[in-house]
Design a protein around this motif. Structure first.
Motif, PDB file in Angstrom:
ATOM      1  N   LEU A   4       0.836  -1.202   0.000  1.00  0.00           N
ATOM      2  CA  LEU A   4       0.000   0.000   0.000  1.00  0.00           C
ATOM      3  C   LEU A   4       0.873   1.255   0.000  1.00  0.00           C
ATOM      4  O   LEU A   4       0.597   2.217  -0.722  1.00  0.00           O
ATOM      5  N   TYR A   5       1.955   1.283   0.792  1.00  0.00           N
ATOM      6  CA  TYR A   5       2.865   2.421   0.828  1.00  0.00           C
ATOM      7  C   TYR A   5       3.574   2.596  -0.524  1.00  0.00           C
ATOM      8  O   TYR A   5       3.742   3.713  -1.012  1.00  0.00           O
ATOM      9  N   ILE A   6       4.012   1.495  -1.114  1.00  0.00           N
ATOM     10  CA  ILE A   6       4.684   1.548  -2.415  1.00  0.00           C
ATOM     11  C   ILE A   6       3.726   2.085  -3.475  1.00  0.00           C
ATOM     12  O   ILE A   6       4.084   2.925  -4.310  1.00  0.00           O
ATOM     13  N   PHE A   7       2.472   1.594  -3.450  1.00  0.00           N
ATOM     14  CA  PHE A   7       1.469   2.058  -4.408  1.00  0.00           C
ATOM     15  C   PHE A   7       1.196   3.555  -4.236  1.00  0.00           C
ATOM     16  O   PHE A   7       1.154   4.306  -5.207  1.00  0.00           O
ATOM     17  N   ALA A   9       3.169   5.860  -2.879  1.00  0.00           N
ATOM     18  CA  ALA A   9       4.349   6.628  -3.280  1.00  0.00           C
ATOM     19  C   ALA A   9       4.458   6.692  -4.799  1.00  0.00           C
ATOM     20  O   ALA A   9       4.758   7.749  -5.367  1.00  0.00           O
ATOM     21  N   SER A  10       4.201   5.577  -5.485  1.00  0.00           N
ATOM     22  CA  SER A  10       4.253   5.554  -6.949  1.00  0.00           C
ATOM     23  C   SER A  10       3.203   6.468  -7.547  1.00  0.00           C
ATOM     24  O   SER A  10       3.470   7.211  -8.493  1.00  0.00           O
ATOM     25  N   LEU A  11       2.003   6.424  -6.996  1.00  0.00           N
ATOM     26  CA  LEU A  11       0.919   7.281  -7.473  1.00  0.00           C
ATOM     27  C   LEU A  11       1.268   8.755  -7.274  1.00  0.00           C
ATOM     28  O   LEU A  11       1.030   9.583  -8.150  1.00  0.00           O
ATOM     29  N   SER A  12       1.871   9.077  -6.141  1.00  0.00           N
ATOM     30  CA  SER A  12       2.273  10.464  -5.869  1.00  0.00           C
ATOM     31  C   SER A  12       3.312  10.945  -6.874  1.00  0.00           C
ATOM     32  O   SER A  12       3.246  12.072  -7.365  1.00  0.00           O
ATOM     33  N   ILE A  13       4.275  10.087  -7.204  1.00  0.00           N
ATOM     34  CA  ILE A  13       5.308  10.461  -8.166  1.00  0.00           C
ATOM     35  C   ILE A  13       4.696  10.692  -9.544  1.00  0.00           C
ATOM     36  O   ILE A  13       5.033  11.666 -10.231  1.00  0.00           O
ATOM     37  N   VAL A  14       3.779   9.852  -9.965  1.00  0.00           N
ATOM     38  CA  VAL A  14       3.111  10.015 -11.257  1.00  0.00           C
ATOM     39  C   VAL A  14       2.305  11.309 -11.275  1.00  0.00           C
ATOM     40  O   VAL A  14       2.322  12.051 -12.262  1.00  0.00           O
ATOM     41  N   MET A  15       1.595  11.626 -10.195  1.00  0.00           N
ATOM     42  CA  MET A  15       0.788  12.853 -10.135  1.00  0.00           C
ATOM     43  C   MET A  15       1.682  14.098 -10.205  1.00  0.00           C
ATOM     44  O   MET A  15       1.357  15.062 -10.895  1.00  0.00           O
TER      45      MET A  15
END
Length: 196
Positions: A4-7, A9-15
């Protein structure tokens, strides 16, 4: 839980990447209207075009109302930072002096596309252009979709018009894409050519 944390963080980087890319694209995209990238004048209004009545104020606070135009009026449209506007400015100044001496009203309109939220305060290029034009004409500063620009559809400076009252209506009686033609000989379609 780690997934969940990895997901997240990845979503935040994409945004964040999307935001940065969008900001870059919108800041470098060509703008419509009176932007500084005026590479060629737009189409000129036809001779005889009925100009809608308009009102504005000069940089000196003087009101300008088209319904009070009682003599031929030449309007020059400019934008700060426009290479063509800068190129024709000395010619316009010379022609404007001659026309004013002959009794023609001369108005310069500096349109602005709205990318400086404090405009015209702090916009040194616009202020410098207004000072230069103010030496030879009345100067109106307005957004690119305000009264005078809209009335004459002058969305791509530089553009030059002569308007006169005919049968009680304000009409385009002359047009030119360069000020040098304003002091020239008018052709049968109302466009100007250099003096012979």
């Amino acid at each position: 839980m780690n997934i969940l944390y990895i997901f997240a963080a990845s979503l935040s980087i994409v945004m964040i990447a999307n935001f940065v890319l969008t900001a870059h694209i919108t800041s470098t995209a060509p703008r419509k209207g009176g932007g500084a990238e005026c590479e060629s004048p737009g189409p000129l209004l036809p001779i005889g075009f009925r100009v809608p009545e308009f009102g504005a104020h000069t940089v000196d606070g003087e009101p300008i109302f088209s319904w009070e135009f009682d003599r031929p009026t030449v309007l020059g449209f400019f934008t700060a930072g426009c290479p063509l506007c800068e190129q024709v400015l000395p010619e316009f100044a010379e022609v404007a002096r001659t026309l004013r001496a002959a009794g023609t009203n001369v108005i310069s309109v500096i349109s602005y596309d709205g990318h400086n939220p404090q405009w015209p305060i702090g916009d040194s290029a616009t202020e410098a252009l207004a000072r230069r034009l103010g030496a030879v004409s009345q100067v109106v500063l307005e957004w690119s979709d305000d009264a005078v620009t809209t009335a004459l559809r002058a969305t791509t400076p530089p553009a030059f018009y002569r308007v006169e009252r005919t049968d009680g209506e304000l009409r385009v009686t002359g047009r030119a894409s360069s000020p040098r033609f304003l002091s020239g000989r008018e052709g049968p379609d109302g466009t100007y050519s250099p003096r012979s």
